[in-house]
Design an enzyme around this catalytic site. Sequence first.
Site, mmCIF file in Angstrom:
data_model
loop_
_atom_site.group_PDB
_atom_site.id
_atom_site.type_symbol
_atom_site.label_atom_id
_atom_site.label_comp_id
_atom_site.label_asym_id
_atom_site.label_seq_id
_atom_site.Cartn_x
_atom_site.Cartn_y
_atom_site.Cartn_z
ATOM 1 N N THR A 129 1.938 -3.978 3.464
ATOM 2 C CA THR A 129 1.758 -3.395 2.136
ATOM 3 C C THR A 129 2.510 -4.162 1.058
ATOM 4 O OG1 THR A 129 1.558 -1.241 3.209
ATOM 5 C CG2 THR A 129 1.971 -1.227 0.833
ATOM 6 N N GLY A 134 -2.259 -1.675 -0.817
ATOM 7 C CA GLY A 134 -1.872 -0.840 0.318
ATOM 8 C C GLY A 134 -3.083 -0.597 1.202
ATOM 9 N N GLN A 244 -3.942 1.608 17.715
ATOM 10 C CA GLN A 244 -2.733 2.139 18.359
ATOM 11 C C GLN A 244 -1.799 2.772 17.332
ATOM 12 O OE1 GLN A 244 -0.881 -0.100 21.451
ATOM 13 N NE2 GLN A 244 1.045 1.007 21.303
ATOM 14 N N GLU A 245 -1.695 2.156 16.161
ATOM 15 C CA GLU A 245 -0.831 2.725 15.114
ATOM 16 C C GLU A 245 -1.308 4.135 14.744
ATOM 17 O OE1 GLU A 245 -0.063 0.065 11.889
ATOM 18 O OE2 GLU A 245 0.512 1.665 10.515
ATOM 19 N N GLN A 339 6.221 29.209 4.632
ATOM 20 C CA GLN A 339 5.918 30.498 3.997
ATOM 21 C C GLN A 339 6.431 31.657 4.851
ATOM 22 O OE1 GLN A 339 4.684 30.592 1.005
ATOM 23 N NE2 GLN A 339 4.486 32.809 0.825
ATOM 24 N N GLY A 343 12.518 32.587 2.051
ATOM 25 C CA GLY A 343 13.458 31.705 1.349
ATOM 26 C C GLY A 343 14.168 30.734 2.273
ATOM 27 N N GLU A 370 -8.240 9.568 3.137
ATOM 28 C CA GLU A 370 -9.484 9.131 2.490
ATOM 29 C C GLU A 370 -10.021 7.870 3.173
ATOM 30 O OE1 GLU A 370 -6.588 9.826 0.885
ATOM 31 O OE2 GLU A 370 -7.207 11.809 0.198
HETATM 32 C C1 LIG Z 1 7.634 6.021 4.139
HETATM 33 C C2 LIG Z 1 6.614 4.933 4.181
HETATM 34 C C3 LIG Z 1 6.659 3.994 5.205
HETATM 35 C C4 LIG Z 1 5.749 2.939 5.227
HETATM 36 N N1 LIG Z 1 5.872 1.962 6.179
HETATM 37 C C5 LIG Z 1 5.115 0.842 6.076
HETATM 38 C C6 LIG Z 1 5.364 -0.292 6.917
HETATM 39 O O1 LIG Z 1 6.258 -0.287 7.767
HETATM 40 N N2 LIG Z 1 4.600 -1.403 6.735
HETATM 41 C C7 LIG Z 1 3.608 -1.478 5.808
HETATM 42 O O2 LIG Z 1 2.962 -2.504 5.701
HETATM 43 N N3 LIG Z 1 3.345 -0.406 5.002
HETATM 44 C C8 LIG Z 1 4.078 0.729 5.102
HETATM 45 N N4 LIG Z 1 3.847 1.799 4.268
HETATM 46 C C9 LIG Z 1 2.765 1.707 3.296
HETATM 47 C C10 LIG Z 1 1.591 2.631 3.570
HETATM 48 O O3 LIG Z 1 0.875 2.203 4.698
HETATM 49 C C11 LIG Z 1 0.740 2.678 2.279
HETATM 50 O O4 LIG Z 1 1.496 3.419 1.324
HETATM 51 C C12 LIG Z 1 -0.607 3.306 2.509
HETATM 52 O O5 LIG Z 1 -1.421 2.472 3.289
HETATM 53 C C13 LIG Z 1 -1.344 3.589 1.186
HETATM 54 O O6 LIG Z 1 -1.341 2.462 0.358
HETATM 55 P P1 LIG Z 1 -0.876 2.608 -1.168
HETATM 56 O O7 LIG Z 1 0.426 3.312 -1.184
HETATM 57 O O8 LIG Z 1 -0.957 1.284 -1.813
HETATM 58 O O9 LIG Z 1 -1.946 3.578 -1.822
HETATM 59 P P2 LIG Z 1 -3.352 3.140 -2.466
HETATM 60 O O10 LIG Z 1 -4.072 2.260 -1.525
HETATM 61 O O11 LIG Z 1 -3.110 2.652 -3.845
HETATM 62 O O12 LIG Z 1 -4.097 4.537 -2.525
HETATM 63 C C14 LIG Z 1 -3.918 5.484 -3.589
HETATM 64 C C15 LIG Z 1 -4.920 6.609 -3.364
HETATM 65 O O13 LIG Z 1 -6.260 6.068 -3.436
HETATM 66 C C16 LIG Z 1 -6.956 6.424 -2.265
HETATM 67 N N5 LIG Z 1 -7.883 5.356 -1.873
HETATM 68 C C17 LIG Z 1 -7.623 4.037 -1.685
HETATM 69 N N6 LIG Z 1 -8.736 3.411 -1.258
HETATM 70 C C18 LIG Z 1 -9.712 4.339 -1.176
HETATM 71 C C19 LIG Z 1 -11.091 4.333 -0.783
HETATM 72 N N7 LIG Z 1 -11.674 3.202 -0.369
HETATM 73 N N8 LIG Z 1 -11.777 5.477 -0.826
HETATM 74 C C20 LIG Z 1 -11.181 6.627 -1.233
HETATM 75 N N9 LIG Z 1 -9.892 6.719 -1.610
HETATM 76 C C21 LIG Z 1 -9.169 5.600 -1.573
HETATM 77 C C22 LIG Z 1 -5.889 6.597 -1.195
HETATM 78 O O14 LIG Z 1 -6.366 7.404 -0.143
HETATM 79 C C23 LIG Z 1 -4.783 7.266 -1.986
HETATM 80 O O15 LIG Z 1 -5.030 8.635 -2.081
HETATM 81 C C24 LIG Z 1 4.721 2.865 4.243
HETATM 82 C C25 LIG Z 1 4.663 3.829 3.245
HETATM 83 C C26 LIG Z 1 5.615 4.827 3.185
HETATM 84 C C27 LIG Z 1 5.568 5.778 2.034
#
Ligand SMILES: Cc1cc2nc3c(=O)[nH]c(=O)nc-3n(C[C@H](O)[C@H](O)[C@H](O)COP(=O)(O)OP(=O)(O)OC[C@H]3O[C@@H](n4cnc5c(N)ncnc54)[C@H](O)[C@@H]3O)c2cc1C
Length: 382
Positions: A129, A134, A244-245, A339, A343, A370
Amino acid sequence: MERQLFEAEHQEYRESVRRFVAKHVVPHRERWERQGAVDRDLFLAAGELGLLGVAAPEEYGGGGIEDFRYNAILAEELAAADVLTAGLGLSLQADIALPYLLHNCTPEQAKRWLPGVVTGETILALAMTEPGAGSDVAGIATTAIRTGDEYVITGSKTFITNGLNADLVVVAVKTDPAAGRRGISLLVVEADRPGFSRGAKLVKVGQHAADTAELFFDGVRVPAGNLLGAENRGFYVMMSHLVQERLAVTVQAAAQARRAYELTLAYATERRAFGQPVGSFQHNRFVLAEMKTETEIAQAYVDRMILAFVAGELTATEAAQGKWWTTELCQRIVDRGVQLHGGYGYMAEYPIARAWIDSRIQTIYAGTTEVMKDIIGRSLGL
Ligand SMILES: Cc1cc2nc3c(=O)[nH]c(=O)nc-3n(C[C@H](O)[C@H](O)[C@H](O)COP(=O)(O)OP(=O)(O)OC[C@H]3O[C@@H](n4cnc5c(N)ncnc54)[C@H](O)[C@@H]3O)c2cc1C
């Protein structure tokens, strides 16, 4: 219903995992949450017991058994002790990042990297990411340009689990920036390479023990021998490992949902209002009945997924189905649990409150709900 997937050797393993969790995880959780990262000793203790490398070949110190039921047991025992979703990084190491090495390393790379991963001396991170990409992994902007026998990496990653503790980072890069997904490769970067740096720990709403961080690559040079798999095939490698993830997160969500139900039943049986246990009001009894039913039915699908995966048959579509369904279910179950705790459900000292905050991320990471539905929808030919 009795679960059918575990054999005697799994039960033995479960007992040792339970002892490990009680000794090496539960007493430290709050301190780890305050310090914003687990101790490296957690990985060493897990490595010593063989929890990190069950699937790794014996010649590298592993158990030599590719059987995801062992991974599932670790998740289930962490859930039973209310520490599964705290953000320990063990799942990232053993369930998610290790398979990249196991299935794509050359013998020379395996010799270099696997022994440390199995003992826990080497902590892994997986960096796909980026601030601008993402869900749309193919949209990454980090480049790795080949110059002679090296790649020079420039770019940044964000939200990376184990980001601060990691010694080895599997990084998705563009080796052919003009070729879209066909120009992505995976490089393994040692954290002591010049030009590699980490941002501050990201401040999250939950999973406070996880050292989720940004990573920066400012002209980082790695030898061509750190290429994992074939050049420009990285996107397809990532897609194959996402099964697997997603299975791992599915198993976690089902285990967390079941735990939330158990916690809530126990609380609603004990807590009294208007002269009776709160769980005995008809509405609440129905809620608990739904929680029990939904968690058990979800578990049946999850157990089938695990067995299909062990048999090498779990498809990307099935993994996506399990992932979105169980993680959304977990949200509902945990929320209803809060719920029914009244509290007290909002008090951080109560496991249900912690589960509510810490498990929220499950519908987002490893592919959002999604995106999962998009995968399933496309498989329908739509
Ligand atoms: C605590 C935490 C740990 C993480 N660990 C890792 C890690 O170790 N390595 C790593 O690489 N990443 C990691 N991530 C990243 C994580 O995998 C991404 O946050 C996730 O894939 C979503 O990407 P984004 O945040 O860019 O959201 P976006 O891709 O910007 O999405 C925003 C919204 O748009 C929606 N959306 C996007 N595309 C579509 C579509 N085609 N159709 C409909 N809706 C869509 C999404 O569902 C979401 O609701 C981590 C994230 C967190 C918060």
